[in-house]
Scaffold this active site. Structure first.
Site, short mmCIF file in Angstrom:
data_model
loop_
_atom_site.label_atom_id
_atom_site.label_comp_id
_atom_site.label_asym_id
_atom_site.label_seq_id
_atom_site.Cartn_x
_atom_site.Cartn_y
_atom_site.Cartn_z
N HIS A 42 0.83 -1.21 0.00
CA HIS A 42 0.00 0.00 0.00
C HIS A 42 0.86 1.25 0.00
CE1 HIS A 42 -2.67 3.07 1.75
NE2 HIS A 42 -3.53 2.52 0.90
N ALA B 21 -0.45 -22.79 -18.22
CA ALA B 21 -0.54 -23.72 -19.33
C ALA B 21 -0.70 -22.96 -20.64
CB ALA B 21 -1.73 -24.66 -19.13
N ASP C 173 -0.98 -29.26 -20.54
CA ASP C 173 -0.84 -28.39 -21.72
C ASP C 173 0.09 -29.03 -22.73
OD1 ASP C 173 1.97 -27.49 -21.39
OD2 ASP C 173 1.20 -26.61 -19.54
N ARG D 205 11.52 -18.20 -11.44
CA ARG D 205 11.10 -18.18 -12.84
C ARG D 205 12.16 -18.93 -13.62
NH1 ARG D 205 9.42 -13.26 -15.60
NH2 ARG D 205 7.91 -14.74 -16.45
N1 LIG Z 1 2.76 -24.97 -17.97
C1 LIG Z 1 4.07 -24.71 -17.91
N2 LIG Z 1 4.90 -25.14 -18.90
C2 LIG Z 1 6.23 -24.87 -18.84
N3 LIG Z 1 6.82 -24.19 -17.84
C3 LIG Z 1 6.07 -23.73 -16.84
C4 LIG Z 1 4.65 -23.99 -16.80
N4 LIG Z 1 4.14 -23.44 -15.68
C5 LIG Z 1 5.18 -22.85 -15.05
N5 LIG Z 1 6.33 -23.03 -15.71
C6 LIG Z 1 7.66 -22.56 -15.32
O1 LIG Z 1 7.69 -22.39 -13.92
C7 LIG Z 1 8.00 -21.07 -13.56
C8 LIG Z 1 7.24 -20.66 -12.33
O2 LIG Z 1 5.86 -20.55 -12.62
P1 LIG Z 1 4.96 -19.58 -11.80
O3 LIG Z 1 3.56 -19.71 -12.24
O4 LIG Z 1 5.26 -19.81 -10.36
O5 LIG Z 1 5.52 -18.15 -12.17
P2 LIG Z 1 5.23 -17.28 -13.44
O6 LIG Z 1 4.16 -17.89 -14.26
O7 LIG Z 1 6.53 -17.07 -14.09
O8 LIG Z 1 4.79 -15.93 -12.79
P3 LIG Z 1 3.34 -15.59 -12.14
O9 LIG Z 1 2.51 -16.82 -12.29
O10 LIG Z 1 3.64 -15.24 -10.75
O11 LIG Z 1 2.82 -14.47 -12.94
C9 LIG Z 1 7.66 -20.25 -14.77
O12 LIG Z 1 8.47 -19.14 -14.84
C10 LIG Z 1 7.96 -21.21 -15.92
O13 LIG Z 1 9.31 -21.18 -16.26
#
Ligand SMILES: Nc1ncnc2c1ncn2[C@@H]1O[C@H](COP(=O)(O)OP(=O)(O)OP(=O)(O)O)[C@@H](O)[C@H]1O
Ligand SMILES: [Mg+2]
Length: 438
Positions: free
Chosen positions: A242, A346, A370, A389
């Site tokens: 905030h 996905a 996916d 990430r």
């Molecule tokens: N469906 C997927 N296929 C391939 N890699 C994935 C997938 N989902 C997540 N990842 C990998 O895992 C990492 C972490 O995912 P996470 O959802 O925690 O973070 P983000 O998507 O990068 O950011 P946010 O969801 O916080 O916006 C991603 O940066 C990506 O590299």
């Protein structure tokens, strides 16, 4: 090996184990006492009583042998036998076979004593329960003598065993009731702990034995500390976010006013920061979110999928697996957010997603698959960590903080479950299983 054997055969519940520990020695003791002591005692008594009778039988035998002829012998025998409560028959109506039931240990001891003390004894017949028949050889032919069994054996030797058995059953019943009351506080503690593991706070007051009460108090302390910590975390992150928002908004405004092409990149950075701050807030709110309630999952999942479809995304819904149990306790908003995060990932990494819902006996599984590149097995754990990430280069053009999967894992935990990452068999990309306890 013995430990494994014991482990496989030991009853599972505490009450059954304690019962076993109590009952086993008592039963063993009773068996040993009744076999070693009671049996010997009754045998001894029987032998002594038989010995007394032996003298009378011997006297009868001698009187018969001294008689000059058979009628006189019969008269002697009858006159002796009447006051001694013996039945006599001379000559015996038929030869007598030796009949000694196998289980009749006292009877066997009696027969043995009779055979030892009466050399002329031909046979002992114990086929009748209350009477004994014996046959002796005399110069006047075979003499049959019958008498009541009570004269040679203690009556009802099984009364003691019956009594111990009944008393044993009674004390067992009483100790079972007492024991059940002792186990109840442990069960209550287990229920409270399980519920807290799933994000629910049940009213709980430590009770029972000292040790159980101590465990209960420790649990309450732990629960209070965790609650305090998560509240502090939420408050802190909310406060920071905030407080940061206002200067950021001012900064953005200032940059746009500069009217400098260089400043455009900076505006994008500021926007990224604002989005991150929103993500922090989301994460911080994670387990302080909505309250658990009984909700039906299939409509919830269908709604989320429909929402994605409406915005033009290729999200398919797989057929339901297992029987729908109706409403189950969960946090609907949290589950919805977890699904949205997984489907968002996905679609960010692949072109289409498929969502599945499966009801098992003890758990419920939500699956999002996916057709993207997936995550290699050795990096899956890392992907679940906050702010992680993977493959920064590939992700650069996509905004994200790396909290999505961490939030989903958190939601799974507060539902008593886990988030598992794997490879999709059909689509080839990532397969995320959100498993929650029922
Ligand atoms: N469906 C997927 N296929 C391939 N890699 C994935 C997938 N989902 C997540 N990842 C990998 O895992 C990492 C972490 O995912 P996470 O959802 O925690 O973070 P983000 O998507 O990068 O950011 P946010 O969801 O916080 O916006 C991603 O940066 C990506 O590299
Ligand atoms: Mg994500």
């Amino acid at each position: 090996m013995i430990r494994q054997w014991l482990h496989d055969r030991m009853p599972r519940s505490l009450i059954a184990r304690v019962a076993l520990i109590l009952v086993l020695p008592v039963v063993t003791l009773q068996l040993v006492v009744s076999i070693a002591f009671v049996q010997r005692y009754y045998e001894d008594v029987t032998r002594q009583m038989t010995h007394a009778l032996l003298l009378e039988l011997r006297f009868l035998g001698e009187a018969v042998a001294a008689a000059p002829d058979r009628p006189t012998a019969l008269a002697y025998a009858t006159s002796i036998a009447a006051p001694l409560e013996l039945d006599v028959a001379l000559p015996a109506p038929a030869p007598l076979a030796e009949i000694l039931p196998r289980w009749d240990l006292a009877g066997r001891a009696m027969a043995e004593t009779l055979h030892e003390g009466l050399p002329d004894l031909r046979a002992v017949d114990l086929s009748e329960p209350r009477r004994v028949a014996i046959q002796m050889a005399t110069p006047q032919g075979d003499l049959r003598v019958g008498f009541s069994r009570r004269r040679v054996a203690a009556t009802n030797p099984h009364q003691l065993l019956v009594l111990t058995g009944v008393l044993g059953a009674l004390t067992t019943a009483v100790s079972y009731l007492v024991l059940r009351n002792q186990v109840r506080p442990i069960q209550r503690l287990a229920r409270a702990a399980t519920a807290y593991g799933r994000g629910r706070i049940l009213p709980f007051r430590p009770s029972g034995a000292l040790e159980v009460r101590a465990a209960g108090t420790a649990f309450l302390d732990m629960r209070a500390r965790i609650e305090r910590q998560s509240q502090a975390r939420t408050a802190m992150l909310a406060g920071i976010s905030h407080d940061l928002r206002t200067p950021l908004t001012r900064l953005r405004l200032g940059l746009t006013l500069l009217d400098d092409p260089e400043a455009e990149d900076l505006v994008r950075d500021v926007d990224d920061m604002a989005r991150m701050i929103d993500a922090f807030l989301d994460f911080a709110r994670g387990d302080a979110g909505d309250a658990p309630e009984a909700a039906r999952l299939p409509p919830l999942v269908r709604e989320v999928v429909e929402d994605f479809r409406r915005t033009g995304h290729a999200v398919a819904l797989a057929p339901l697996e297992g029987a729908d149990p109706g409403p189950v306790p969960l946090r609907p908003l949290a589950i919805r957010r977890a699904l949205e995060n997984l489907i968002g990932n996905a679609l960010a990494h692949g072109t289409r997603a498929r969502v599945g819902l499966a009801f098992g006996d003890r758990s419920i599984r939500l699956t999002v698959e996916d057709d993207g590149p997936g995550i290699p097995p050795d990096r899956r754990e890392e992907a679940l960590r906050p702010f992680a990430r993977l493959d920064a280069a590939r992700n650069q053009d996509r905004p994200g903080v790396g909290l999505g999967l961490a939030i989903v894992a958190d939601i799974a935990r507060t539902h008593g479950g886990t988030l598992r990452l794997g490879e999709s068999a059909d689509l080839g990309g990532l397969r995320a299983d959100l498993v929650i306890a029922r």
